[in-house]
Enzyme design. Structure first.
Site, PDB file in Angstrom:
ATOM      1  N   ASP A  13      82.059-106.396  75.733  1.00  0.00           N
ATOM      2  CA  ASP A  13      81.814-106.954  76.816  1.00  0.00           C
ATOM      3  C   ASP A  13      82.231-106.236  78.153  1.00  0.00           C
ATOM      4  O   ASP A  13      82.713-106.771  79.047  1.00  0.00           O
ATOM      5  CB  ASP A  13      82.479-108.528  76.842  1.00  0.00           C
ATOM      6  CG  ASP A  13      82.278-109.174  75.359  1.00  0.00           C
ATOM      7  OD1 ASP A  13      81.142-109.417  74.855  1.00  0.00           O
ATOM      8  OD2 ASP A  13      83.178-109.701  74.787  1.00  0.00           O
ATOM      9  N   GLU A  14      82.043-105.122  77.912  1.00  0.00           N
ATOM     10  CA  GLU A  14      82.137-104.212  79.168  1.00  0.00           C
ATOM     11  C   GLU A  14      81.149-104.179  80.225  1.00  0.00           C
ATOM     12  O   GLU A  14      81.322-103.573  81.232  1.00  0.00           O
ATOM     13  CB  GLU A  14      82.443-102.834  78.782  1.00  0.00           C
ATOM     14  CG  GLU A  14      83.727-102.474  77.836  1.00  0.00           C
ATOM     15  CD  GLU A  14      83.362-102.604  76.505  1.00  0.00           C
ATOM     16  OE1 GLU A  14      82.115-102.876  76.158  1.00  0.00           O
ATOM     17  OE2 GLU A  14      84.088-102.137  75.568  1.00  0.00           O
ATOM     18  N   LYS A  16      77.837-103.405  79.320  1.00  0.00           N
ATOM     19  CA  LYS A  16      76.964-102.365  79.017  1.00  0.00           C
ATOM     20  C   LYS A  16      75.349-102.928  79.367  1.00  0.00           C
ATOM     21  O   LYS A  16      74.669-102.062  79.627  1.00  0.00           O
ATOM     22  CB  LYS A  16      76.880-102.411  77.645  1.00  0.00           C
ATOM     23  CG  LYS A  16      78.261-101.681  77.008  1.00  0.00           C
ATOM     24  CD  LYS A  16      78.486-101.194  75.502  1.00  0.00           C
ATOM     25  CE  LYS A  16      78.460-102.576  74.689  1.00  0.00           C
ATOM     26  NZ  LYS A  16      79.662-103.032  74.727  1.00  0.00           N
ATOM     27  N   GLY A  40      75.821-109.801  72.688  1.00  0.00           N
ATOM     28  CA  GLY A  40      75.244-110.511  73.827  1.00  0.00           C
ATOM     29  C   GLY A  40      75.353-109.786  75.194  1.00  0.00           C
ATOM     30  O   GLY A  40      76.251-109.299  75.535  1.00  0.00           O
ATOM     31  N   HIS A  41      74.087-109.292  75.599  1.00  0.00           N
ATOM     32  CA  HIS A  41      73.908-108.833  76.744  1.00  0.00           C
ATOM     33  C   HIS A  41      73.301-109.504  78.006  1.00  0.00           C
ATOM     34  O   HIS A  41      72.465-109.912  77.713  1.00  0.00           O
ATOM     35  CB  HIS A  41      73.057-107.314  76.620  1.00  0.00           C
ATOM     36  CG  HIS A  41      73.603-106.435  75.844  1.00  0.00           C
ATOM     37  ND1 HIS A  41      72.833-105.438  75.520  1.00  0.00           N
ATOM     38  CD2 HIS A  41      74.949-106.097  75.326  1.00  0.00           C
ATOM     39  CE1 HIS A  41      73.789-104.467  74.582  1.00  0.00           C
ATOM     40  NE2 HIS A  41      74.840-105.022  74.385  1.00  0.00           N
ATOM     41  N   GLN A 225      79.366-104.005  71.087  1.00  0.00           N
ATOM     42  CA  GLN A 225      80.680-103.825  70.787  1.00  0.00           C
ATOM     43  C   GLN A 225      81.508-102.760  71.886  1.00  0.00           C
ATOM     44  O   GLN A 225      80.793-102.470  72.501  1.00  0.00           O
ATOM     45  CB  GLN A 225      81.197-104.146  69.558  1.00  0.00           C
ATOM     46  CG  GLN A 225      80.642-105.179  68.838  1.00  0.00           C
ATOM     47  CD  GLN A 225      79.337-105.476  68.386  1.00  0.00           C
ATOM     48  OE1 GLN A 225      78.643-104.501  67.644  1.00  0.00           O
ATOM     49  NE2 GLN A 225      78.448-106.347  68.478  1.00  0.00           N
ATOM     50  N   THR A 301      77.612-114.609  73.312  1.00  0.00           N
ATOM     51  CA  THR A 301      77.164-115.029  72.039  1.00  0.00           C
ATOM     52  C   THR A 301      77.604-116.240  71.725  1.00  0.00           C
ATOM     53  O   THR A 301      76.990-117.296  71.039  1.00  0.00           O
ATOM     54  CB  THR A 301      77.407-113.932  70.883  1.00  0.00           C
ATOM     55  OG1 THR A 301      76.995-112.969  71.478  1.00  0.00           O
ATOM     56  CG2 THR A 301      76.956-114.356  69.632  1.00  0.00           C
ATOM     57  N   GLY A 303      80.242-118.259  73.526  1.00  0.00           N
ATOM     58  CA  GLY A 303      80.603-119.115  74.746  1.00  0.00           C
ATOM     59  C   GLY A 303      82.183-119.276  74.735  1.00  0.00           C
ATOM     60  O   GLY A 303      82.668-120.030  75.429  1.00  0.00           O
ATOM     61  N   LEU A 333      84.526-104.139  89.018  1.00  0.00           N
ATOM     62  CA  LEU A 333      85.611-103.640  90.085  1.00  0.00           C
ATOM     63  C   LEU A 333      85.689-104.758  90.999  1.00  0.00           C
ATOM     64  O   LEU A 333      86.772-105.090  91.319  1.00  0.00           O
ATOM     65  CB  LEU A 333      85.349-102.249  90.620  1.00  0.00           C
ATOM     66  CG  LEU A 333      86.458-101.634  91.507  1.00  0.00           C
ATOM     67  CD1 LEU A 333      87.492-101.325  90.645  1.00  0.00           C
ATOM     68  CD2 LEU A 333      86.097-100.598  92.214  1.00  0.00           C
ATOM     69  N   GLY A 417      79.209-105.608  91.672  1.00  0.00           N
ATOM     70  CA  GLY A 417      78.662-106.852  91.792  1.00  0.00           C
ATOM     71  C   GLY A 417      77.654-107.074  90.343  1.00  0.00           C
ATOM     72  O   GLY A 417      77.106-106.229  89.756  1.00  0.00           O
TER      73      GLY A 417
HETATM   74  P1  IMP Z   1      82.033-110.313  63.820  1.00  0.00           P
HETATM   75  O1  IMP Z   1      81.418-108.663  64.788  1.00  0.00           O
HETATM   76  O2  IMP Z   1      81.125-111.300  64.320  1.00  0.00           O
HETATM   77  O3  IMP Z   1      82.166-109.887  62.579  1.00  0.00           O
HETATM   78  O4  IMP Z   1      83.174-110.316  64.678  1.00  0.00           O
HETATM   79  C1  IMP Z   1      84.539-109.427  64.569  1.00  0.00           C
HETATM   80  C2  IMP Z   1      85.067-109.335  65.751  1.00  0.00           C
HETATM   81  O5  IMP Z   1      84.537-108.670  66.743  1.00  0.00           O
HETATM   82  C3  IMP Z   1      85.441-110.700  66.581  1.00  0.00           C
HETATM   83  O6  IMP Z   1      86.659-110.577  67.076  1.00  0.00           O
HETATM   84  C4  IMP Z   1      84.709-110.797  67.631  1.00  0.00           C
HETATM   85  O7  IMP Z   1      85.104-111.701  68.583  1.00  0.00           O
HETATM   86  C5  IMP Z   1      84.322-109.341  67.996  1.00  0.00           C
HETATM   87  N1  IMP Z   1      83.208-109.161  68.591  1.00  0.00           N
HETATM   88  C6  IMP Z   1      81.810-108.948  67.849  1.00  0.00           C
HETATM   89  N2  IMP Z   1      80.861-108.648  68.721  1.00  0.00           N
HETATM   90  C7  IMP Z   1      81.356-108.805  69.822  1.00  0.00           C
HETATM   91  C8  IMP Z   1      80.734-108.461  71.080  1.00  0.00           C
HETATM   92  O8  IMP Z   1      79.597-108.225  71.387  1.00  0.00           O
HETATM   93  N3  IMP Z   1      81.597-108.477  72.295  1.00  0.00           N
HETATM   94  C9  IMP Z   1      82.857-108.702  72.116  1.00  0.00           C
HETATM   95  N4  IMP Z   1      83.460-108.812  70.835  1.00  0.00           N
HETATM   96  C10 IMP Z   1      82.766-108.894  69.852  1.00  0.00           C
END
Ligand code: IMP
Length: 431
Positions: A13-14, A16, A40-41, A225, A301, A303, A333, A417
């Site tokens: 969730d940086e 990307k 989720g982008h 991720q 993804t 919520g 930022l 922004g």
């Molecule tokens: P999984 O990928 O659904 O098996 O989840 C494993 C861990 O990765 C959990 O802590 C999720 O919240 C985290 N995670 C999976 N996909 C994302 C993402 O796109 N962004 C942030 N955390 C994620």
């Protein structure tokens, strides 16, 4: 031409999506290499928000080749929904090609069932997964029982693999977890339909990438991720089930390691985490709430509210090392604007020992660490209109400079922004 990999340096969730979208206009091919619809982008284009879970963010630009690589696990229902939604909204450009690796693994209903059933089944083991079936699908890949896209496209093979899998998974679902079993015929009928819809997109995507390299194209490899959710290098077991570091782009698409020209690391100006697991700089006070609300830190993804905290440069440094990051991109930022003082975590301490370059492997040690902070002046001036580093207020400039000094890597872009144009570009990987 350049082959550029983009990865997250924190726990995902940086931001990307925005960065990939920004660079995608200069790329000919945009490829995803790991993960699935756990990602989720969120993109904001001309005020309209789009969330993608599987399709690479570059899809919005005309004339691109968008690749879903062999390292991914794909839920066909989600993918088809995304394709249909894009077409309905006229967002699937006419000259864009979508290519799906015929070696990518398919997420089945029993994967999602097992993911949910396992979460919290044994007390104290809840990971907080997205329950999209990611872990169980990768398990099948590793135990060599998985169903790949090419298997789904071959009726005989699919039938045979489905029988074996449903038999085993239903045993686990019902006998072990007391959950509902899956209906094999229903899955078969549903997935036959998916096969028909996906057949035309299926191909050996490593060849697509090879051809693009031979033609001198620019290729962007889009990680999902973040580095600390990596199955090997992350905060195990609170990780996802794929490799999220840059090297995964090679295994997950068939790119040879010698072809990589640059690796860009996305670093949010603060830290967030969804799901369980230790989080050294987590803020449970009003500053954390402010960041969460102002930064709209909800999982794209699931919520779920994201946990928020100060920037942790130990995490970023470790990602720089493990992914060979050559340039950092700072996102969000602007969310820190208004804070009189800001903190940066520069190390952890535990029983007289200091960690500045790596996260301890033993999660129980990591949980007991205490963050070591540097505190500096913040800034109150709005920064959304800044287009060069020099436009930033001195507090924000010093923050960026400190990040560069601590990680040893230059910042090549700063997002100030959510819009495409709200970005400071210092250096560009493709131009
Ligand atoms: P999984 O990928 O659904 O098996 O989840 C494993 C861990 O990765 C959990 O802590 C999720 O919240 C985290 N995670 C999976 N996909 C994302 C993402 O796109 N962004 C942030 N955390 C994620």
């Amino acid at each position: 031409m350049a082959n550029v990999i983009i990865v997250g340096t924190q726990w995902g969730d940086e931001g990307k999506g925005k960065v990939v979208d920004l660079y995608a206009r200069h790329a000919d091919v945009i490829a995803r290499f790991q993960g699935g619809d756990n990602a989720g982008h969120t993109l904001v284009v001309e005020g309209e928000q789009s969330i993608f879970h599987l399709i690479p963010s570059g899809i919005l630009h005309d004339g691109k080749i968008c690749v879903l690589g062999n390292g991914m696990v794909i839920n066909p229902a989600v993918l088809i929904r995304e394709i249909d939604d894009l077409r309905k909204r006229d967002l699937f450009p006419p000259h864009t090609r979508l290519c799906i690796s015929d070696k990518a693994h398919i997420i089945m209903p029993y994967h999602r069932g097992l993911d949910s059933a396992r979460e919290g089944y044994t007390k104290g083991t809840k990971i907080g997964t997205t329950e999209k079936g990611i872990g169980p699908a990768y398990e099948d890949k590793v135990t060599r029982t998985g169903i790949r896209l090419c298997d789904l496209l071959n009726d005989e093979v699919f039938k045979e693999k489905l029988v074996r899998n449903v038999e085993e998974k239903n045993f686990l679902l019902t006998e072990r977890y007391g959950a509902e079993p899956c209906d094999r015929q229903q899955i078969y009928d549903e997935y036959r339909g998916y096969a028909d819809r996906l057949r035309d997109y299926a191909t050996d995507t490593s060849l697509v990438i090879r051809r693009a390299i031979e033609q001198g194209n620019n290729i962007l490899f889009e990680g999902a991720q973040g580095g600390h959710l990596d199955i090997d290098h992350g905060t195990y077991p609170f990780v996802t089930s794929s490799n999220t570091v840059a090297g995964s782009a090679c295994c997950g698409t068939g790119l040879g390691p010698t072809e990589i020209d640059a690796v860009l690391g996305i670093c949010k100006a603060y830290t967030t985490r969804v799901g369980g697991g230790p989080f050294m700089t987590e803020l449970t006070d009003e500053i954390g709430d402010m960041i969460q609300q102002k930064g709209k830190e909800f999982g794209a993804t699931t919520g779920r509210k994201r946990r928020c905290g100060w920037l942790d440069t130990v995490l970023v440094k470790q990602s720089v090392r493990l992914s060979g990051i050559t340039g950092l991109i700072v996102t969000k930022l602007d969310i820190l604007t208004g804070l009189d003082r800001v903190k940066i975590c520069v190390g952890y301490s535990l029983n007289g020992e200091t960690y500045t370059e790596h996260v301890p492997a033993d999660i129980t040690n990591f949980e007991q660490c205490r963050p070591i902070y540097e505190e500096m002046d913040g800034w109150t001036e709005e920064i959304g209109e800044a287009r060069t580093i020099a436009d930033l207020p001195s507090g924000a400039r010093r923050y960026i400079e400190r990040l560069e000094a601590l990680t040893g890597v230059g910042v090549i872009a700063v997002s100030v922004g959510p819009g495409r144009e709200e970005t400071i570009v210092v250096d560009h990987p493709f131009v």
